[in-house]
Design a protein around this motif. Sequence first.
Motif, PDB file in Angstrom:
ATOM      1  N   VAL A   1      38.935  55.948  40.726  1.00 55.14           N
ATOM      2  CA  VAL A   1      39.445  55.798  42.090  1.00 55.14           C
ATOM      3  C   VAL A   1      40.103  54.429  42.247  1.00 55.14           C
ATOM      4  CG1 VAL A   1      38.804  55.707  44.518  1.00 55.14           C
ATOM      5  CG2 VAL A   1      37.765  57.410  43.031  1.00 55.14           C
ATOM      6  N   VAL A   2      39.466  53.380  41.702  1.00 57.01           N
ATOM      7  CA  VAL A   2      40.058  52.041  41.823  1.00 57.01           C
ATOM      8  C   VAL A   2      41.384  51.987  41.065  1.00 57.01           C
ATOM      9  CG1 VAL A   2      39.778  49.607  41.278  1.00 57.01           C
ATOM     10  CG2 VAL A   2      37.856  50.889  42.208  1.00 57.01           C
ATOM     11  N   ALA A   3      41.439  52.623  39.893  1.00 58.39           N
ATOM     12  CA  ALA A   3      42.698  52.645  39.148  1.00 58.39           C
ATOM     13  C   ALA A   3      43.779  53.336  39.977  1.00 58.39           C
ATOM     14  CB  ALA A   3      42.498  53.364  37.814  1.00 58.39           C
ATOM     15  N   GLY A   4      43.417  54.429  40.651  1.00 57.84           N
ATOM     16  CA  GLY A   4      44.359  55.121  41.523  1.00 57.84           C
ATOM     17  C   GLY A   4      44.775  54.251  42.697  1.00 57.84           C
TER      18      GLY A   4
ATOM     19  N   ALA B   1      48.404  51.342  46.073  1.00 59.18           N
ATOM     20  CA  ALA B   1      48.621  50.149  46.900  1.00 59.18           C
ATOM     21  C   ALA B   1      49.940  49.488  46.560  1.00 59.18           C
ATOM     22  CB  ALA B   1      47.465  49.170  46.706  1.00 59.18           C
ATOM     23  N   VAL B   2      50.199  49.308  45.269  1.00 61.53           N
ATOM     24  CA  VAL B   2      51.435  48.626  44.885  1.00 61.53           C
ATOM     25  C   VAL B   2      52.654  49.451  45.272  1.00 61.53           C
ATOM     26  CG1 VAL B   2      52.775  47.850  42.912  1.00 61.53           C
ATOM     27  CG2 VAL B   2      50.347  47.295  43.068  1.00 61.53           C
ATOM     28  N   SER B   3      52.569  50.776  45.089  1.00 59.37           N
ATOM     29  CA  SER B   3      53.727  51.599  45.438  1.00 59.37           C
ATOM     30  C   SER B   3      53.910  51.618  46.951  1.00 59.37           C
ATOM     31  CB  SER B   3      53.583  52.997  44.827  1.00 59.37           C
ATOM     32  OG  SER B   3      53.187  53.935  45.788  1.00 59.37           O
ATOM     33  N   SER B   4      52.809  51.572  47.710  1.00 57.02           N
ATOM     34  CA  SER B   4      52.915  51.566  49.166  1.00 57.02           C
ATOM     35  C   SER B   4      53.542  50.263  49.661  1.00 57.02           C
ATOM     36  CB  SER B   4      51.517  51.756  49.759  1.00 57.02           C
ATOM     37  OG  SER B   4      51.594  51.984  51.138  1.00 57.02           O
ATOM     38  N   ILE B   5      53.151  49.160  49.044  1.00 51.54           N
ATOM     39  CA  ILE B   5      53.708  47.858  49.435  1.00 51.54           C
ATOM     40  C   ILE B   5      55.212  47.859  49.208  1.00 51.54           C
ATOM     41  CG2 ILE B   5      53.826  45.428  48.716  1.00 51.54           C
ATOM     42  CD1 ILE B   5      50.737  45.657  48.256  1.00 51.54           C
ATOM     43  N   SER B   6      55.637  48.448  48.096  1.00 55.12           N
ATOM     44  CA  SER B   6      57.060  48.482  47.798  1.00 55.12           C
ATOM     45  C   SER B   6      57.801  49.445  48.730  1.00 55.12           C
ATOM     46  CB  SER B   6      57.236  48.846  46.319  1.00 55.12           C
ATOM     47  OG  SER B   6      58.213  49.815  46.162  1.00 55.12           O
TER      48      SER B   6
ATOM     49  N   LEU C   1      50.342  41.270  44.207  1.00 56.53           N
ATOM     50  CA  LEU C   1      49.449  40.606  43.255  1.00 56.53           C
ATOM     51  C   LEU C   1      48.056  40.385  43.844  1.00 56.53           C
ATOM     52  CD1 LEU C   1      51.581  37.879  41.447  1.00 56.53           C
ATOM     53  CD2 LEU C   1      50.195  39.698  40.401  1.00 56.53           C
ATOM     54  N   VAL C   2      48.023  39.887  45.077  1.00 59.08           N
ATOM     55  CA  VAL C   2      46.733  39.605  45.715  1.00 59.08           C
ATOM     56  C   VAL C   2      45.940  40.898  45.912  1.00 59.08           C
ATOM     57  CG1 VAL C   2      45.644  38.814  47.867  1.00 59.08           C
ATOM     58  CG2 VAL C   2      47.505  37.487  46.830  1.00 59.08           C
ATOM     59  N   THR C   3      46.661  41.945  46.375  1.00 66.87           N
ATOM     60  CA  THR C   3      45.991  43.228  46.586  1.00 66.87           C
ATOM     61  C   THR C   3      45.380  43.731  45.283  1.00 66.87           C
ATOM     62  OG1 THR C   3      47.612  43.741  48.270  1.00 66.87           O
ATOM     63  CG2 THR C   3      46.310  45.574  47.443  1.00 66.87           C
TER      64      THR C   3
ATOM     65  N   LEU D   1      41.429  44.445  44.318  1.00 68.41           N
ATOM     66  CA  LEU D   1      40.945  45.746  43.828  1.00 68.41           C
ATOM     67  C   LEU D   1      40.191  45.595  42.510  1.00 68.41           C
ATOM     68  CD1 LEU D   1      43.941  48.070  44.746  1.00 68.41           C
ATOM     69  CD2 LEU D   1      41.618  48.138  45.672  1.00 68.41           C
ATOM     70  N   LEU D   2      40.732  44.722  41.636  1.00 66.94           N
ATOM     71  CA  LEU D   2      40.049  44.508  40.354  1.00 66.94           C
ATOM     72  C   LEU D   2      38.665  43.913  40.584  1.00 66.94           C
ATOM     73  CD1 LEU D   2      42.749  43.232  37.861  1.00 66.94           C
ATOM     74  CD2 LEU D   2      41.323  45.276  37.712  1.00 66.94           C
ATOM     75  N   LEU D   3      38.603  42.993  41.534  1.00 66.33           N
ATOM     76  CA  LEU D   3      37.328  42.361  41.858  1.00 66.33           C
ATOM     77  C   LEU D   3      36.355  43.410  42.413  1.00 66.33           C
ATOM     78  CD1 LEU D   3      36.453  39.343  41.763  1.00 66.33           C
ATOM     79  CD2 LEU D   3      36.676  39.363  44.257  1.00 66.33           C
ATOM     80  N   ALA D   4      36.891  44.265  43.294  1.00 64.97           N
ATOM     81  CA  ALA D   4      36.063  45.315  43.908  1.00 64.97           C
ATOM     82  C   ALA D   4      35.484  46.206  42.817  1.00 64.97           C
ATOM     83  CB  ALA D   4      36.894  46.152  44.867  1.00 64.97           C
ATOM     84  N   ARG D   5      36.301  46.491  41.820  1.00 62.76           N
ATOM     85  CA  ARG D   5      35.847  47.348  40.737  1.00 62.76           C
ATOM     86  C   ARG D   5      34.713  46.698  39.949  1.00 62.76           C
ATOM     87  NH1 ARG D   5      38.149  50.348  35.783  1.00 62.76           N
ATOM     88  NH2 ARG D   5      36.844  49.260  34.326  1.00 62.76           N
ATOM     89  N   ARG D   6      34.880  45.397  39.737  1.00 67.57           N
ATOM     90  CA  ARG D   6      33.831  44.721  38.965  1.00 67.57           C
ATOM     91  C   ARG D   6      32.511  44.698  39.737  1.00 67.57           C
ATOM     92  NH1 ARG D   6      36.247  39.864  35.824  1.00 67.57           N
ATOM     93  NH2 ARG D   6      37.688  41.564  35.389  1.00 67.57           N
ATOM     94  N   VAL D   7      32.624  44.589  41.068  1.00 61.34           N
ATOM     95  CA  VAL D   7      31.404  44.565  41.886  1.00 61.34           C
ATOM     96  C   VAL D   7      30.799  45.977  42.002  1.00 61.34           C
ATOM     97  CG1 VAL D   7      30.519  44.146  44.212  1.00 61.34           C
ATOM     98  CG2 VAL D   7      32.157  42.554  43.194  1.00 61.34           C
ATOM     99  N   LEU D   8      31.682  46.963  42.212  1.00 59.96           N
ATOM    100  CA  LEU D   8      31.179  48.324  42.457  1.00 59.96           C
ATOM    101  C   LEU D   8      30.790  49.052  41.177  1.00 59.96           C
ATOM    102  CD1 LEU D   8      33.702  49.580  45.167  1.00 59.96           C
ATOM    103  CD2 LEU D   8      31.284  49.051  45.480  1.00 59.96           C
TER     104      LEU D   8
END
Lengths: 222, 351
Positions: A143-146, A151-156, A197-199, A203-210
């Motif tokens: 889910v985080v990978a998705g 997120a990146v495509s939405s930002i663009s 980049l920040v987003t 997300l990467l941080l969230a993945r490491r925590v979750l």
Amino acid sequence: MDGEPLVRWYWIGDHLGYLWGLLADHAVISLVPVLIGLLLALPLGLLCTRFPRLYQPLAATFNVVYALPSLAVFVVLIPYTGLATQATVMIPLTCYALAVLLPTTVDGLRAVPDPVRQAATAMGYGPWRRLTAVELPSAVPYVVAGLRVAAVSSISLASVGALIGRGGLGYLFIDGFQRTFPTPIVAGIVLVALLALVTDGVLLLARRVLAPWAGRETAVRR
Amino acid sequence: MIRFDGAGKRHPDGTIAVEGLDLTVPAGRTTVLVGPSGCGKTTILRMVNRMVEPTSGRVLLDGTDVTELEAAKLRRGIGYVIQQAGLFPHRKVIDNIATVPHLLGWDRKKARARAHEMLELVGLAPETAKRYPFQLSGGQQQRVGVARALAADPPLLLMDEPFSAVDPVVRAGLQEELLRLQSELNKTVLFVTHDIEEAVRLGDQIVVLREHGRIGQVADPATLLAAPADEQVAAFLGRDRGLRGLGLRPAGSIALTPLDEPFAGWRLELDEAGRATGWTGHGEHRPAAAFDPGADTLRTALDATVLSPVGAAVAVDGDGRAVGIAARAAVLDALDALHALPPRDEAGHGR
């Protein structure tokens, strides 16, 4: 643009508040749809895993939506949700996010190894409880990978909203283009990239925590 | 106790997995289902906890038809261990072990305390508790799997090829551990394997299966090795059945002669602690081979007499002190006794 430098720093200095406002608006109209997409993808994904026949029609529907050009969808929505409103931009972006997140959620829920699933059943988990207690947590890395892709495509994509008057940082591109003045364009590109980049980092941080139990990377299709 | 009463499973496509099985799995003992792949042994196992529903006949658990019990509730009362352990990858070892207590609604503290006990019971270090499954070796994962199955103290344990995926050395260790646990816990264990050695090692009762879950033979390991029901079962048991069977008989029945009595001109030498240092006689010194009648099997005793360069082995106690001499002939007498043959002298074999 003859003789016009790429960046006039004084313009940026004069417009800090304005840029900040656009950035905040951009973050809202691009990321809130991803969040809503996630909140929809999780229950839909669970339903599709519990009742597999639902999955193909739903995935096909969102894929078709994903194929529609964003500008066309914005224009179609204007009579209903209004010109230059957040809703007009956010509804299609939510659909796009869902188109990415539904398959990754379902993939994640299905990726639980068979022995794990069987062990869960044999321990006395009912079907729903097993889905939420065993399969759903196991799906987190997927889910985080998705989410990262969505997120990146939405930002663009959110920038396109500027063409109907609500595009956050996208407005800077129209502005710079119309005035043959590259500074806002450069500022917009840098800010969009920073936001992405920040987003991604969050997300990467969230993945490491979750999901501290997962490896470093989980590949995602699309 | 589990009773299969004409239990069968026919798949929707018409293929038959198990056909009319009649079998009793006694309480408090280990019953091993053994047979080639595709003989339906896993299906039989899963009929017990309703992961497979029989399409004919019944499966009775302590007299109750399992299909009358609620599946999830039934399963929480049955321990289950599978080949790849099937640990939950997102949960720490301690939470994996506490799964069933948690499902049964124990309070968190009690469940955790219990999980820590289980960790110790299966021989894992306390610091393992905080690890995730991917940080463990295959053997460790399997131990956690066993601990998880035992956590809610179920009277019945189903084990589906639990040790097949680990290397032979680790497997031997896990089998040893299971025997030790079983001697303490006396669970009703239904164990599935394709490995006849494992079956002989672990089973109190062995069920040799053929295709469609048809029974080839039900027997204790020694009987099975000594008297297979037919050619097919014998072929499945493999070579050296006789010798392997001796590995199941205690060596205590061998008649010993006193230590100070010379054996064929050889005298046993002892150190101050009473341990054998070798044989002297005929102007020579030769090494001694030993076995422990209290712990070893006839196979080990026979092996010791075969190894011994003087034709007799030294019987020792648990501390390695010599207690008697076992002549090769005495070991052979013990073998004769297995088949209830008359004593050698009278039968005219001579010594």
